[in-house]
Design an enzyme around this catalytic site. Structure first.
Site, PDB file in Angstrom:
ATOM      1  CB  CYS A  50      -0.959   0.009   1.189  1.00 20.37           C
ATOM      2  SG  CYS A  50      -0.130   0.160   2.772  1.00 20.37           S
ATOM      3  CG  ASP A 110      -0.005   3.188   4.337  1.00 25.12           C
ATOM      4  OD1 ASP A 110      -0.150   4.194   3.616  1.00 25.12           O
ATOM      5  OD2 ASP A 110      -0.942   2.457   4.682  1.00 25.12           O
ATOM      6  CB  CYS A 123      -4.109   6.103   3.325  1.00 24.23           C
ATOM      7  SG  CYS A 123      -4.127   4.797   4.568  1.00 24.23           S
ATOM      8  CB  CYS A 169      -3.492   1.620   8.788  1.00 23.87           C
ATOM      9  SG  CYS A 169      -3.604   1.993   7.021  1.00 23.87           S
TER      10      CYS A 169
END
Length: 123
Positions: free
Chosen positions: A33, A35, A58, A102
């Site tokens: 992703c 991150d 994000c 996350c």
């Protein structure tokens, strides 16, 4: 889609920044992703006196970093090591299923920073 707490921590994140001469630094990322989270710890007598983070990612990544720092500040190292991604999700009043990773990153970043501290101090 996101809870009020997630939006609050995304739009007004707490503890953003770096700590010069940090006692522990943890950096983790998720290539899938994109991150990347970096956590900085200032520790005195095994208590987390200060904690800062820098996150590239994000809104959910920023929110989980922010709340995780709030959750461990003032705690002992052993207490901070008990932080789980589930506790992070609960503190934010939930995350969409595709954003749970996350919260895992936030947990891993905290633990990586503590490991770094332990290595530096032979603990």
């Amino acid at each position: 889609m996101y809870s009020e707490k997630v939006m609050d921590h995304f739009t007004a994140p707490r503890n953003v920044g770096e700590i010069d001469n940090a006692d522990g630094i943890g950096e983790v990322g998720n290539a899938k992703c994109g991150d990347i989270m970096k956590i900085y710890l200032k520790i005195e007598d095994d208590v987390i006196e200060d904690v800062k983070f820098k996150t590239f990612g994000c809104g959910a990544a920023i929110a989980t970093s922010s709340i995780a720092t709030e959750m461990i500040k003032g705690k002992t190292i052993d207490e901070a090591l008990q932080l789980t991604n589930k506790a992070v999700v609960e503190a934010l009043d939930g995350l969409p299923p595709q954003k749970i990773h996350c919260s895992v990153l936030a947990e891993e970043a905290v633990k990586a920073a503590i490991e770094d501290y332990k290595k530096k101090n032979n603990k």
